[in-house]
Design a protein around this motif. Sequence first.
Motif, PDB file in Angstrom:
ATOM      1  N   LEU A  86       0.839  -1.194   0.000  1.00 48.09           N
ATOM      2  CA  LEU A  86       0.000   0.000   0.000  1.00 48.09           C
ATOM      3  C   LEU A  86       0.875   1.246   0.000  1.00 48.09           C
ATOM      4  CD1 LEU A  86      -3.077   0.840   0.304  1.00 48.09           C
ATOM      5  CD2 LEU A  86      -2.463   1.364   2.671  1.00 48.09           C
ATOM      6  N   THR A  87       0.544   2.188  -0.893  1.00 48.96           N
ATOM      7  CA  THR A  87       1.331   3.409  -1.039  1.00 48.96           C
ATOM      8  C   THR A  87       0.397   4.612  -1.120  1.00 48.96           C
ATOM      9  OG1 THR A  87       3.061   2.183  -2.216  1.00 48.96           O
ATOM     10  CG2 THR A  87       3.081   4.579  -2.438  1.00 48.96           C
ATOM     11  N   LEU A  88       0.763   5.678  -0.427  1.00 48.26           N
ATOM     12  CA  LEU A  88       0.003   6.921  -0.437  1.00 48.26           C
ATOM     13  C   LEU A  88       0.815   8.006  -1.128  1.00 48.26           C
ATOM     14  CD1 LEU A  88      -1.306   7.028   3.262  1.00 48.26           C
ATOM     15  CD2 LEU A  88      -2.308   5.848   1.302  1.00 48.26           C
ATOM     16  N   GLY A  89       0.169   8.778  -1.988  1.00 49.10           N
ATOM     17  CA  GLY A  89       0.835   9.894  -2.645  1.00 49.10           C
ATOM     18  C   GLY A  89       0.887  11.100  -1.729  1.00 49.10           C
ATOM     19  N   THR A  90       2.050  11.738  -1.669  1.00 53.64           N
ATOM     20  CA  THR A  90       2.211  12.879  -0.763  1.00 53.64           C
ATOM     21  C   THR A  90       2.626  14.160  -1.486  1.00 53.64           C
ATOM     22  OG1 THR A  90       4.499  12.232  -0.271  1.00 53.64           O
ATOM     23  CG2 THR A  90       2.786  11.398   1.200  1.00 53.64           C
ATOM     24  N   ALA A  91       2.455  14.236  -2.779  1.00 54.47           N
ATOM     25  CA  ALA A  91       2.789  15.470  -3.498  1.00 54.47           C
ATOM     26  C   ALA A  91       1.857  16.589  -3.045  1.00 54.47           C
ATOM     27  CB  ALA A  91       2.670  15.264  -4.999  1.00 54.47           C
ATOM     28  N   PRO A  92       2.371  17.777  -2.711  1.00 46.61           N
ATOM     29  CA  PRO A  92       1.493  18.873  -2.282  1.00 46.61           C
ATOM     30  C   PRO A  92       0.649  19.434  -3.420  1.00 46.61           C
ATOM     31  CG  PRO A  92       3.790  19.598  -2.349  1.00 46.61           C
ATOM     32  CD  PRO A  92       3.797  18.115  -2.568  1.00 46.61           C
ATOM     33  N   THR A  93       1.177  19.383  -4.649  1.00 43.16           N
ATOM     34  CA  THR A  93       0.435  19.815  -5.840  1.00 43.16           C
ATOM     35  C   THR A  93       0.635  18.755  -6.920  1.00 43.16           C
ATOM     36  OG1 THR A  93       2.339  21.160  -6.527  1.00 43.16           O
ATOM     37  CG2 THR A  93       0.558  22.290  -5.340  1.00 43.16           C
ATOM     38  N   PRO A  94      -0.059  17.636  -6.821  1.00 38.37           N
ATOM     39  CA  PRO A  94       0.175  16.540  -7.769  1.00 38.37           C
ATOM     40  C   PRO A  94      -0.153  16.930  -9.208  1.00 38.37           C
ATOM     41  CG  PRO A  94      -1.780  16.128  -6.423  1.00 38.37           C
ATOM     42  CD  PRO A  94      -1.105  17.325  -5.838  1.00 38.37           C
ATOM     43  N   ALA A  95       0.696  16.486 -10.112  1.00 38.44           N
ATOM     44  CA  ALA A  95       0.505  16.753 -11.537  1.00 38.44           C
ATOM     45  C   ALA A  95      -0.646  15.927 -12.084  1.00 38.44           C
ATOM     46  CB  ALA A  95       1.786  16.432 -12.294  1.00 38.44           C
ATOM     47  N   THR A  96      -1.200  16.380 -13.208  1.00 38.56           N
ATOM     48  CA  THR A  96      -2.204  15.620 -13.946  1.00 38.56           C
ATOM     49  C   THR A  96      -1.487  14.726 -14.944  1.00 38.56           C
ATOM     50  OG1 THR A  96      -3.749  17.481 -13.780  1.00 38.56           O
ATOM     51  CG2 THR A  96      -4.252  15.780 -15.425  1.00 38.56           C
ATOM     52  N   TRP A  97      -1.674  13.419 -14.815  1.00 38.46           N
ATOM     53  CA  TRP A  97      -0.953  12.448 -15.646  1.00 38.46           C
ATOM     54  C   TRP A  97      -1.891  11.916 -16.722  1.00 38.46           C
ATOM     55  CZ3 TRP A  97       0.944   7.014 -13.695  1.00 38.46           C
ATOM     56  CH2 TRP A  97       1.766   6.438 -14.677  1.00 38.46           C
ATOM     57  N   HIS A  98      -1.517  12.103 -17.966  1.00 37.70           N
ATOM     58  CA  HIS A  98      -2.285  11.575 -19.097  1.00 37.70           C
ATOM     59  C   HIS A  98      -1.701  10.206 -19.442  1.00 37.70           C
ATOM     60  CE1 HIS A  98      -2.798  15.938 -19.126  1.00 37.70           C
ATOM     61  NE2 HIS A  98      -4.017  15.679 -19.558  1.00 37.70           N
ATOM     62  N   ASP A  99      -2.079   9.217 -18.660  1.00 38.97           N
ATOM     63  CA  ASP A  99      -1.476   7.879 -18.729  1.00 38.97           C
ATOM     64  C   ASP A  99      -2.234   6.993 -19.718  1.00 38.97           C
ATOM     65  OD1 ASP A  99      -3.566   8.204 -16.835  1.00 38.97           O
ATOM     66  OD2 ASP A  99      -3.022   6.349 -15.818  1.00 38.97           O
ATOM     67  N   PHE A 100      -2.291   7.444 -20.970  1.00 39.76           N
ATOM     68  CA  PHE A 100      -3.017   6.738 -22.032  1.00 39.76           C
ATOM     69  C   PHE A 100      -2.555   7.319 -23.364  1.00 39.76           C
ATOM     70  CE2 PHE A 100      -5.661  10.005 -19.936  1.00 39.76           C
ATOM     71  CZ  PHE A 100      -5.719  10.958 -20.929  1.00 39.76           C
ATOM     72  N   HIS A 101      -2.990   6.717 -24.451  1.00 34.06           N
ATOM     73  CA  HIS A 101      -2.625   7.236 -25.772  1.00 34.06           C
ATOM     74  C   HIS A 101      -3.759   6.975 -26.742  1.00 34.06           C
ATOM     75  CE1 HIS A 101      -1.857   3.114 -27.240  1.00 34.06           C
ATOM     76  NE2 HIS A 101      -1.315   2.907 -26.051  1.00 34.06           N
ATOM     77  N   GLY A 102      -3.769   7.759 -27.817  1.00 35.06           N
ATOM     78  CA  GLY A 102      -4.735   7.551 -28.880  1.00 35.06           C
ATOM     79  C   GLY A 102      -6.060   8.253 -28.699  1.00 35.06           C
ATOM     80  N   PHE A 103      -6.109   9.268 -27.836  1.00 31.60           N
ATOM     81  CA  PHE A 103      -7.355   9.983 -27.590  1.00 31.60           C
ATOM     82  C   PHE A 103      -7.277  11.393 -28.166  1.00 31.60           C
ATOM     83  CE2 PHE A 103      -7.576   6.515 -24.599  1.00 31.60           C
ATOM     84  CZ  PHE A 103      -8.937   6.190 -24.602  1.00 31.60           C
ATOM     85  N   PRO A 104      -8.416  12.128 -28.197  1.00 30.38           N
ATOM     86  CA  PRO A 104      -8.409  13.469 -28.795  1.00 30.38           C
ATOM     87  C   PRO A 104      -7.477  14.442 -28.060  1.00 30.38           C
ATOM     88  CG  PRO A 104     -10.658  12.656 -28.549  1.00 30.38           C
ATOM     89  CD  PRO A 104      -9.778  11.694 -27.818  1.00 30.38           C
ATOM     90  N   ASP A 105      -6.948  15.419 -28.802  1.00 27.38           N
ATOM     91  CA  ASP A 105      -6.042  16.412 -28.231  1.00 27.38           C
ATOM     92  C   ASP A 105      -6.685  17.146 -27.059  1.00 27.38           C
ATOM     93  OD1 ASP A 105      -4.195  15.706 -30.137  1.00 27.38           O
ATOM     94  OD2 ASP A 105      -4.596  17.423 -31.441  1.00 27.38           O
ATOM     95  N   GLU A 106      -7.992  17.349 -27.121  1.00 33.08           N
ATOM     96  CA  GLU A 106      -8.698  18.051 -26.056  1.00 33.08           C
ATOM     97  C   GLU A 106      -8.491  17.393 -24.702  1.00 33.08           C
ATOM     98  OE1 GLU A 106     -13.319  19.360 -24.929  1.00 33.08           O
ATOM     99  OE2 GLU A 106     -12.889  18.244 -26.781  1.00 33.08           O
ATOM    100  N   LEU A 107      -8.397  16.065 -24.706  1.00 33.35           N
ATOM    101  CA  LEU A 107      -8.222  15.337 -23.456  1.00 33.35           C
ATOM    102  C   LEU A 107      -6.830  15.587 -22.866  1.00 33.35           C
ATOM    103  CD1 LEU A 107      -9.837  13.395 -21.649  1.00 33.35           C
ATOM    104  CD2 LEU A 107      -8.753  11.503 -22.849  1.00 33.35           C
ATOM    105  N   TYR A 108      -5.816  15.664 -23.722  1.00 30.18           N
ATOM    106  CA  TYR A 108      -4.451  15.879 -23.241  1.00 30.18           C
ATOM    107  C   TYR A 108      -4.237  17.313 -22.750  1.00 30.18           C
ATOM    108  CZ  TYR A 108      -3.658  11.391 -25.417  1.00 30.18           C
ATOM    109  OH  TYR A 108      -3.741  10.053 -25.754  1.00 30.18           O
ATOM    110  N   ALA A 109      -5.131  18.209 -23.140  1.00 35.15           N
ATOM    111  CA  ALA A 109      -5.037  19.591 -22.668  1.00 35.15           C
ATOM    112  C   ALA A 109      -5.655  19.771 -21.287  1.00 35.15           C
ATOM    113  CB  ALA A 109      -5.720  20.530 -23.664  1.00 35.15           C
TER     114      ALA A 109
END
Length: 267
Positions: free
Chosen positions: A52-75
Amino acid sequence: MPTAPILYLSHGAPDLALSAHPARDFLRQLGQRLPRPRGALVISAHFETQELTLGTAPTPATWHDFHGFPDELYAMRYPARGLPEVAAAIAETLRTEDHSVALDPARPLDHGIWSPLSLLWPDAEVALIPVSVPLAVDTRTQLALGAALARAAADHDLMLIGSGAATHNLGDRHPRHDRPDAWAREFQAWVIDIAARGDLDSLARWHEQAPNARHAHPTPEHFLPLLMCLGAAAGRPLSRLHDSFMYGNLSMLALGSGALAELTETH
């Protein structure tokens, strides 16, 4: 003893936020009715670890952990803040209960978190602590970890959210959102029944007891947020808030505890 609100969400495809689908409408409507918690522990199927792991970033980034979707989603960005001090305190509490817990100071928000929550809380005003699915422990331990997380969430006035998929066999998905397959409906019905009865013994043996279990989940990571939320409920019922399907057999089931079930009608 106070209990934390528990919400389980099937997050669907990464582009849920851009899709015309009943699950998208449900999440938007629920967010308008849902009281804003101080923050939330969010168990994500896309945060796979051994312990079990907990994230501790104070301002966590938005991760686009996928491919092949519309540009709007990556924005898209989801600028929810973290709760590093609270995450560290929760980890220490769980360690005193003999659970193995790690901290990840750089963990971003994967799409299992930001995609559904961008519909639930579009202003990203609720602080989030990412929580992993621990793969190196057995189901009984995963259930116990869910219960421990619920106690910790209550102590810190947080909501506990699980984000996964009630069924997840991408190799068998349809090209369209058409009539759901019988095997997927049967597995989802088993989950709804188990959740309503709080049957943790059957849940601990879900691979053997659930109909079509191996087909519904060729790998377990998308089922574990649901299993841990049911463990968090500790035998109390989680009620169906919404059910629909994407791509023929990708369940969009949502479940909630206690008063959450009164906030929305079953679809």
